[in-house]
Design a protein around this motif. Structure first.
Motif, PDB file in Angstrom:
ATOM      1  N   VAL A  34      10.693  10.609  11.734  1.00 50.61           N
ATOM      2  CA  VAL A  34      11.330  10.926  10.456  1.00 50.61           C
ATOM      3  C   VAL A  34      12.503  11.868  10.743  1.00 50.61           C
ATOM      4  CG1 VAL A  34      11.011  11.821   8.127  1.00 50.61           C
ATOM      5  CG2 VAL A  34       9.086  10.738   9.305  1.00 50.61           C
ATOM      6  N   THR A 216      10.442  13.824   2.669  1.00 48.47           N
ATOM      7  CA  THR A 216       9.251  13.577   3.479  1.00 48.47           C
ATOM      8  C   THR A 216       8.051  14.187   2.770  1.00 48.47           C
ATOM      9  OG1 THR A 216      10.589  13.691   5.496  1.00 48.47           O
ATOM     10  CG2 THR A 216       8.209  13.903   5.749  1.00 48.47           C
ATOM     11  N   GLU A 218       5.319  16.262   2.585  1.00 54.19           N
ATOM     12  CA  GLU A 218       4.741  17.372   3.339  1.00 54.19           C
ATOM     13  C   GLU A 218       4.612  18.572   2.409  1.00 54.19           C
ATOM     14  OE1 GLU A 218       7.591  17.694   6.499  1.00 54.19           O
ATOM     15  OE2 GLU A 218       8.797  19.147   5.420  1.00 54.19           O
ATOM     16  N   GLY A 249       4.691  12.505   5.760  1.00 52.84           N
ATOM     17  CA  GLY A 249       4.885  13.488   6.808  1.00 52.84           C
ATOM     18  C   GLY A 249       3.558  13.928   7.390  1.00 52.84           C
ATOM     19  N   TRP A 250       3.120  15.098   6.982  1.00 54.29           N
ATOM     20  CA  TRP A 250       1.845  15.587   7.505  1.00 54.29           C
ATOM     21  C   TRP A 250       1.208  16.481   6.446  1.00 54.29           C
ATOM     22  CZ3 TRP A 250       0.231  20.642   8.100  1.00 54.29           C
ATOM     23  CH2 TRP A 250       1.198  21.608   7.827  1.00 54.29           C
ATOM     24  N   SER A 253       0.172  16.743   1.080  1.00 52.15           N
ATOM     25  CA  SER A 253       1.492  16.656   0.458  1.00 52.15           C
ATOM     26  C   SER A 253       1.439  16.813  -1.053  1.00 52.15           C
ATOM     27  CB  SER A 253       2.149  15.313   0.804  1.00 52.15           C
ATOM     28  OG  SER A 253       1.344  14.250   0.347  1.00 52.15           O
TER      29      SER A 253
END
Length: 382
Positions: A34, A216, A218, A249-250, A253
């Motif tokens: 990303v 993204t 996150e 993303g991670w 979120s």
């Protein structure tokens, strides 16, 4: 703010330089899953610099199977994968850039991949968000970013930041003001056509007006507040959907869609650049209450499409927007819902024209020229 560097005795602004000035630019962000706003910065900056005779850019990267992400940028790849290269740069200060590209005048680290070099070093710091709230990042990420920030403080001849907010944070964290240069990002005009707008709607099954968010997925993007504010107004505006654009993303979120709104909230995933531009043009309004950004490029992209914007007060996005949109506390879902309602009750074109006009003042050509001035100053002191 653009901080004027002090020239050494006998050096003037008109000093001649090798033609062209040879810059080794770390472009490794372009190979990340990303690339995000940092990747966009590299792409747009290198494109703007490519037409300048006095500058020559060589991209620096790790070993990859496919280098098409670089486009026409000339490059040199080190013979190791990213993780190995990053750790040897970080822990061993090796291999030096000049061992791979021996005729450079200086090196520009465009993200936190700080290379090993004895050449003059310029570092772009997009933000120090990991120092504001480490919980928004992985443990390994925080450790890596902190080490990179320390190396920046120790080694960088100049630090480029995209906003006053990031510049102030850098100074608060120990950077001397004379090394700091604030250079705002640019934005290209939105050229999406009606046909492209209709294709975007058709591809993702979007039939109504819609509120747009992109980024993204996150923690620091604050999607939970976007969803709460939409839930508060959804009943009053049944003809308006919510569209969330971007890759996962991670971490948590904040995506927890209430069952009654499932059919009105569209998750597109990652889209092409053309689809993104069409989405900006089609959206009734754009909301981006990120808790912290170094610049907030999506806000400027929405403004360039003539779309009204809601974003977070007391952040870099407020600098970008000026008085052209609605600024609300990032965590105030009720305040954001009220701002959404206020926009939906007015004419989009009238509201969006203010942001559109302001966006014309942000160009990548201007940003590139300011980068060149930094490069020249750093080379003059070498």
């Amino acid at each position: 703010m653009f901080v004027e560097a002090n020239y050494p005795s006998g050096v003037s602004h008109a000093q001649s330089f090798p033609s062209p000035l040879k810059i080794g630019m770390v472009v490794e962000q372009l190979f990340q899953p990303v690339p995000g706003g940092s990747g966009r910065y590299i792409v747009e900056l290198t494109q703007a610099l490519s037409g300048v005779d006095e500058i020559s850019i060589t991209g620096l990267s790790a070993k990859h199977k496919d280098y098409s992400a670089l486009g026409p940028i000339p490059y040199r790849a080190f013979p190791w994968p990213r993780q190995v290269l990053y750790e040897t740069w970080r822990r061993l200060s090796w291999p030096r850039v000049e061992s791979k590209v021996p005729d450079l005048d200086l090196v520009h680290a465009t993200t936190w991949a700080i290379p090993a070099t004895r050449l003059p070093l310029v570092v772009t710091v997009h933000d120090l968000a990991f120092l504001k709230d480490p919980s928004h990042f992985t443990r390994h990420g925080v450790s890596f970013f902190k080490d990179a920030w320390k190396r920046t403080l120790d080694l960088a001849a100049a630090v480029i930041v995209p906003s006053e907010a990031t510049g102030d944070h850098c100074i608060h964290e120990g950077l001397e003001p004379e090394r700091l240069h604030v250079i705002e990002h640019g934005v290209a005009p939105n050229t999406a056509t009606e046909a492209e707008v209709e294709a975007f709607r058709r591809d993702f099954g979007i039939r109504k007006d819609f509120i747009m968010w992109c980024g993204t997925f996150e923690p620091r993007k604050n999607l939970s507040t976007v969803l709460k504010s939409y839930e508060l107004i959804a009943g009053d505006y049944p003809e308006v959907d919510l569209v969330l654009i971007g890759p996962k993303g991670w971490g948590d979120s904040g995506i927890n869609i209430p069952a009654p709104l499932m059919e009105r909230i569209h998750l597109t995933g990652k889209v092409t650049d053309a689809q993104l531009q069409a989405a900006y043009k089609a959206a009734r309004l754009f909301t981006f209450p990120s808790i912290w950004e170094g610049f907030g490029l999506p806000v400027l992209e929405a403004m360039a499409a003539g779309t009204p914007v809601i974003s977070a007060a007391n952040t870099s996005m407020a600098e970008v927007m000026g008085d052209t949109g609605f600024l609300v506390d990032a965590l105030d879902a009720q305040g954001q819902a009220e701002a959404v309602g206020a926009i939906l009750e007015q004419d989009k074109d009238s509201l969006g024209s203010l942001g559109l006009q302001r966006a014309k003042g942000f160009t990548w050509d201007a940003a590139a020229q300011q980068h060149i001035e930094v490069y020249k100053k750093v080379a003059a002191r070498a």
